[in-house]
Scaffold this motif. Sequence first.
Motif, PDB file in Angstrom:
ATOM      1  N   GLY A   3       0.782  -1.223   0.000  1.00 37.02           N
ATOM      2  CA  GLY A   3       0.000   0.000   0.000  1.00 37.02           C
ATOM      3  C   GLY A   3       0.812   1.271   0.000  1.00 37.02           C
ATOM      4  O   GLY A   3       0.231   2.365  -0.029  1.00 37.02           O
ATOM      5  N   ARG A   4       2.143   1.177   0.033  1.00 39.39           N
ATOM      6  CA  ARG A   4       2.995   2.367   0.045  1.00 39.39           C
ATOM      7  C   ARG A   4       3.590   2.599  -1.333  1.00 39.39           C
ATOM      8  O   ARG A   4       3.730   1.680  -2.142  1.00 39.39           O
ATOM      9  N   LEU A   5       3.965   3.847  -1.582  1.00 38.17           N
ATOM     10  CA  LEU A   5       4.494   4.228  -2.882  1.00 38.17           C
ATOM     11  C   LEU A   5       5.954   3.833  -3.021  1.00 38.17           C
ATOM     12  O   LEU A   5       6.732   3.899  -2.060  1.00 38.17           O
ATOM     13  N   ARG A   6       6.324   3.419  -4.246  1.00 40.19           N
ATOM     14  CA  ARG A   6       7.715   3.220  -4.652  1.00 40.19           C
ATOM     15  C   ARG A   6       7.987   4.206  -5.785  1.00 40.19           C
ATOM     16  O   ARG A   6       7.147   4.400  -6.653  1.00 40.19           O
ATOM     17  N   VAL A   7       9.168   4.800  -5.777  1.00 40.73           N
ATOM     18  CA  VAL A   7       9.447   5.893  -6.702  1.00 40.73           C
ATOM     19  C   VAL A   7      10.544   5.501  -7.672  1.00 40.73           C
ATOM     20  O   VAL A   7      11.619   5.047  -7.260  1.00 40.73           O
ATOM     21  N   MET A   8      10.260   5.682  -8.967  1.00 40.56           N
ATOM     22  CA  MET A   8      11.284   5.612 -10.008  1.00 40.56           C
ATOM     23  C   MET A   8      11.572   7.044 -10.440  1.00 40.56           C
ATOM     24  O   MET A   8      10.655   7.814 -10.712  1.00 40.56           O
ATOM     25  N   GLN A   9      12.843   7.398 -10.506  1.00 41.76           N
ATOM     26  CA  GLN A   9      13.165   8.782 -10.833  1.00 41.76           C
ATOM     27  C   GLN A   9      14.438   8.870 -11.648  1.00 41.76           C
ATOM     28  O   GLN A   9      15.411   8.176 -11.389  1.00 41.76           O
ATOM     29  N   ASP A  10      14.367   9.731 -12.634  1.00 44.49           N
ATOM     30  CA  ASP A  10      15.524  10.048 -13.454  1.00 44.49           C
ATOM     31  C   ASP A  10      15.987  11.450 -13.049  1.00 44.49           C
ATOM     32  O   ASP A  10      15.846  12.427 -13.783  1.00 44.49           O
ATOM     33  N   GLY A  11      16.511  11.572 -11.835  1.00 42.00           N
ATOM     34  CA  GLY A  11      16.855  12.853 -11.257  1.00 42.00           C
ATOM     35  C   GLY A  11      16.270  12.920  -9.854  1.00 42.00           C
ATOM     36  O   GLY A  11      15.698  11.956  -9.353  1.00 42.00           O
TER      37      GLY A  11
ATOM     38  N   LEU B 184       8.761  17.880  -5.139  1.00 43.00           N
ATOM     39  CA  LEU B 184       7.744  17.021  -5.738  1.00 43.00           C
ATOM     40  C   LEU B 184       7.481  15.797  -4.875  1.00 43.00           C
ATOM     41  O   LEU B 184       6.325  15.460  -4.571  1.00 43.00           O
ATOM     42  N   LEU B 185       8.540  15.110  -4.459  1.00 48.58           N
ATOM     43  CA  LEU B 185       8.367  13.905  -3.654  1.00 48.58           C
ATOM     44  C   LEU B 185       7.729  14.222  -2.308  1.00 48.58           C
ATOM     45  O   LEU B 185       6.908  13.449  -1.796  1.00 48.58           O
ATOM     46  N   LYS B 186       8.073  15.342  -1.730  1.00 48.01           N
ATOM     47  CA  LYS B 186       7.471  15.731  -0.452  1.00 48.01           C
ATOM     48  C   LYS B 186       5.974  15.929  -0.608  1.00 48.01           C
ATOM     49  O   LYS B 186       5.180  15.516   0.239  1.00 48.01           O
ATOM     50  N   GLU B 187       5.558  16.557  -1.703  1.00 51.73           N
ATOM     51  CA  GLU B 187       4.129  16.752  -1.954  1.00 51.73           C
ATOM     52  C   GLU B 187       3.420  15.426  -2.197  1.00 51.73           C
ATOM     53  O   GLU B 187       2.329  15.190  -1.671  1.00 51.73           O
ATOM     54  N   TRP B 188       4.021  14.540  -2.972  1.00 54.71           N
ATOM     55  CA  TRP B 188       3.411  13.232  -3.226  1.00 54.71           C
ATOM     56  C   TRP B 188       3.234  12.447  -1.925  1.00 54.71           C
ATOM     57  O   TRP B 188       2.175  11.845  -1.699  1.00 54.71           O
ATOM     58  N   LEU B 189       4.265  12.417  -1.102  1.00 56.18           N
ATOM     59  CA  LEU B 189       4.187  11.662   0.149  1.00 56.18           C
ATOM     60  C   LEU B 189       3.166  12.274   1.098  1.00 56.18           C
ATOM     61  O   LEU B 189       2.418  11.558   1.775  1.00 56.18           O
ATOM     62  N   ALA B 190       3.131  13.600   1.168  1.00 61.58           N
ATOM     63  CA  ALA B 190       2.148  14.250   2.038  1.00 61.58           C
ATOM     64  C   ALA B 190       0.733  13.939   1.573  1.00 61.58           C
ATOM     65  O   ALA B 190      -0.158  13.665   2.393  1.00 61.58           O
TER      66      ALA B 190
ATOM     67  N   ALA C 177      -0.504  10.701   2.769  1.00 63.42           N
ATOM     68  CA  ALA C 177      -0.455  10.520   4.228  1.00 63.42           C
ATOM     69  C   ALA C 177       0.707   9.619   4.627  1.00 63.42           C
ATOM     70  O   ALA C 177       0.604   8.811   5.554  1.00 63.42           O
ATOM     71  N   ASP C 178       1.824   9.781   3.949  1.00 69.34           N
ATOM     72  CA  ASP C 178       3.015   8.959   4.159  1.00 69.34           C
ATOM     73  C   ASP C 178       4.058   9.802   4.880  1.00 69.34           C
ATOM     74  O   ASP C 178       4.481  10.848   4.378  1.00 69.34           O
ATOM     75  N   GLY C 179       4.480   9.361   6.047  1.00 68.89           N
ATOM     76  CA  GLY C 179       5.411  10.136   6.845  1.00 68.89           C
ATOM     77  C   GLY C 179       6.870   9.944   6.515  1.00 68.89           C
ATOM     78  O   GLY C 179       7.735  10.512   7.181  1.00 68.89           O
ATOM     79  N   ARG C 180       7.185   9.159   5.488  1.00 64.73           N
ATOM     80  CA  ARG C 180       8.594   8.931   5.162  1.00 64.73           C
ATOM     81  C   ARG C 180       9.241  10.200   4.605  1.00 64.73           C
ATOM     82  O   ARG C 180       8.602  11.006   3.933  1.00 64.73           O
ATOM     83  N   ALA C 181      10.524  10.345   4.868  1.00 64.18           N
ATOM     84  CA  ALA C 181      11.292  11.443   4.296  1.00 64.18           C
ATOM     85  C   ALA C 181      11.636  11.128   2.847  1.00 64.18           C
ATOM     86  O   ALA C 181      11.646   9.963   2.430  1.00 64.18           O
ATOM     87  N   VAL C 182      11.930  12.159   2.077  1.00 63.96           N
ATOM     88  CA  VAL C 182      12.226  11.960   0.654  1.00 63.96           C
ATOM     89  C   VAL C 182      13.536  11.206   0.467  1.00 63.96           C
ATOM     90  O   VAL C 182      13.796  10.686  -0.626  1.00 63.96           O
ATOM     91  N   THR C 183      14.360  11.125   1.502  1.00 64.36           N
ATOM     92  CA  THR C 183      15.633  10.391   1.413  1.00 64.36           C
ATOM     93  C   THR C 183      15.516   8.964   1.935  1.00 64.36           C
ATOM     94  O   THR C 183      16.520   8.243   1.976  1.00 64.36           O
ATOM     95  N   ASP C 184      14.318   8.552   2.331  1.00 66.54           N
ATOM     96  CA  ASP C 184      14.129   7.216   2.887  1.00 66.54           C
ATOM     97  C   ASP C 184      14.420   6.161   1.818  1.00 66.54           C
ATOM     98  O   ASP C 184      13.878   6.212   0.710  1.00 66.54           O
ATOM     99  N   SER C 185      15.256   5.214   2.161  1.00 67.95           N
ATOM    100  CA  SER C 185      15.646   4.182   1.202  1.00 67.95           C
ATOM    101  C   SER C 185      14.482   3.273   0.817  1.00 67.95           C
ATOM    102  O   SER C 185      14.515   2.637  -0.245  1.00 67.95           O
ATOM    103  N   SER C 186      13.455   3.206   1.667  1.00 69.98           N
ATOM    104  CA  SER C 186      12.322   2.329   1.348  1.00 69.98           C
ATOM    105  C   SER C 186      11.542   2.817   0.138  1.00 69.98           C
ATOM    106  O   SER C 186      10.757   2.061  -0.434  1.00 69.98           O
ATOM    107  N   LEU C 187      11.744   4.058  -0.276  1.00 78.92           N
ATOM    108  CA  LEU C 187      11.073   4.554  -1.477  1.00 78.92           C
ATOM    109  C   LEU C 187      11.540   3.831  -2.728  1.00 78.92           C
ATOM    110  O   LEU C 187      10.848   3.855  -3.756  1.00 78.92           O
TER     111      LEU C 187
END
Length: 774
Positions: free
Chosen positions: A604-612, A617-623, A626-636
């Motif tokens: 149920g959590r997001l995984r991110v593919m990014q070319d850069g 942007l990631l902070k807005e997507w996670l917010a 309702a996801d409290g992970r930081a944009v640097t979290d390796s679980s992304l």
Amino acid sequence: MSEAGNSRPKTGARAGARTWPLGEAARAAGLVPFGVRAWQALIERLRGWAHAEAGAGRLLPWVPVSFGAGIALYFAADHEPIAWVAALAAAGFGAAAVALRRQRVFALAVLIAALAAGFATVALKANRIAHGVLARPMHSVGLQGFVETHEERDKTDRFVLRITQMDVSRDPIKFERVRLSVKKGTAPQVGSFVELKARLTPPLQPLRPGAYDFGRDLYFQNIAATGFVMGAIKPRPPPGEIGFALRYAATMQGLRDAIDARIRLTLSGDNRAIATALLTGRRDAISVPVNDAMFVSGLGHVLSISGYHMAVVAGVVFFAVRALLALIPALTVTFPIKKCAAAAALAAALFYLLLSGAEVATQRSFLMTAVVLIAVMVDRQAITFRTLAVAAMVVLTLSPEALVHPSFQMSFAATLGLVALVQIGMPKLLASPDNSATARAALWGAREIMVLGLASLVAGLATTPYAAFHFHRVTPYGVLANLLAMPVVSALVMPAGLLGLAAMPFGFDGVFWRLMDIGIDWMIVVAEGVAALPGAVGRVAAFGSGPLLASTLGLILLGLLRTPLRLSGAAVLGLAIGWALLTPQPDILVAADGRHVAVRGADGRLRVMQDGKDAFLLKEWLAADADGRAVTDSSLAEGVSCDAAGCVAPLPDGGLVALARRPEAVAEDCERVRLIVTLRQPPADCAAPVIDQDSLRRQGAQILWQTGGRFAAIAVRPRGVDRPWSPAVPEDRDTAGGGTSGAGASAGADITPQRRAPTSADATPPESERSDQD
């Protein structure tokens, strides 16, 4: 005269009551069924309440509601309305309302006319300020112009440049204003004429469908582009007179800088930034951790000058002037010192409005305060729904675009709740018997603490739907933080700041800044302490505008209705909450740049593919999720596999989504994935749906749901939508084969999960520069 001669037809709520079609004998004998009698009684009761709600003096508060609904209709239109047609329609409905002023439908006619007037007002303003918007990035653009505003931020400074000359190498395009970021501490002074080179980018579009539209906000500020200054900023002699408006802006900015400079001599860091924010409205220099703690704890409203600040300023001046005049016995008998104190408070509030930059929340606060003080001067009741209605109409008439801004929505929602509390709740609360125990409790301030807590609770609850919609969070401990901090702010911080302003010309202001420092220290301690409590960060997943509109209707019904019909507002609010909580979250998010794709995994959590990298942007997507992970979290990046050609991520059912960087990756992915996102040209016979560069350029960011082996998509700019701040992009070509946006396109057969060979790109995606447009 006989009794029959004196008889009259029945009027009122019972005149039109519908009776059950039973015989007279049955009714006389009391044989009407109980259910029928209960139904008739309920209908009569509802009719009586409705008549009471439509009584004299009840129409005015609903006029700004209808006016605002017309503005909302304008922003919901697919393309720009014809302004003169909207104006003619508003005039026609207004004339009809006047003609029907003696009819029963007069109230309805007035509300329809107000709705048409709101629609026409914003359409006429958009037509008056119509200007172009930059469509594609431009590099090394030569600009000359006047500096109109200056903002100090945490890492950079920003300023708005009113362009007089623009040198471009290709198109003879001209803009009126641009907003530029520059290295911290190097922004030019307001009112100066400068020459520079800049990299311009289009105004930031919503980062996801339903997110806040920064481009729309900038459009109504006459700003056509944002960007960065390249190289040095060169002062130049102005080509002519700078005009009164620019001289005024330069004067006020100079005054704000002088106040900040004096505060800076005594305070530093966040304390200095908060003190400056409270007095001048410049709150951009507050560090991110403290700013986040303030908003998480529910004290963020202190940083935005609004009704509370205006009330404190006016109240301190009012009571100070009145106390000074009361020291002269002759004046207390022959002179209206109360009215003079109100006039002085009004002048102080006006100065505070101008000093703070006159934002929408501050305008509303000043108007409310001005009406209250004028009511004191003319011996009328001050705090009423009419006061709020007048303030709302003035703000919406001058700045109709403010309706869709969080500041306006939260400010008026909180004020509506507080006015309802004053008019409905306070009389009952303060009507306790005057016994000795109550008197002793009141002397110790128990009643004041209770009122403060109740006011904080009401204002917090009223603003919750808007905080959840715009910022995806609520403040569970907001009442606690306000009870701990606001008495200190009211009794120490704000009065010390006002005394500091008064003492500054004489050089004795330092002691007052130190007093402010003590109070601000306490406020920060409370904010950080409350923000650290378990469950303090109340995250809310994104929901649509429907629940927000329903919440607004519920709050209005609760606030404006006087009879038990107001309970319908609570029912509407309950439905809105359920609607918001049941909003399904998307399976896939695609950024407008085509370089960032988020896929919801089996957990149920997001995984991110990014070319850069795009932290904003990631902070807005996670917010929004309702996801409290930081944009640097390796679980992304868990489950995401990347190589030089692209990345793939699995859906919960095992199907794959691909972010393809190279043409050969697109061709390979056409046979093995459910969806492809790429900036490359897809093959004409691609079996998978493709979101390509052309689709993203025309429609912007997209969110998708997978249903029954197909994808349903919502885009920031759906087909057929063309607004001035987000103009439609013409289709240069028809996307062949699978090169569609994916909305409703077949996802093909199930595909066994496969992965590319992991490389170092999995752990460290390449950096990409992103413009500071937030």
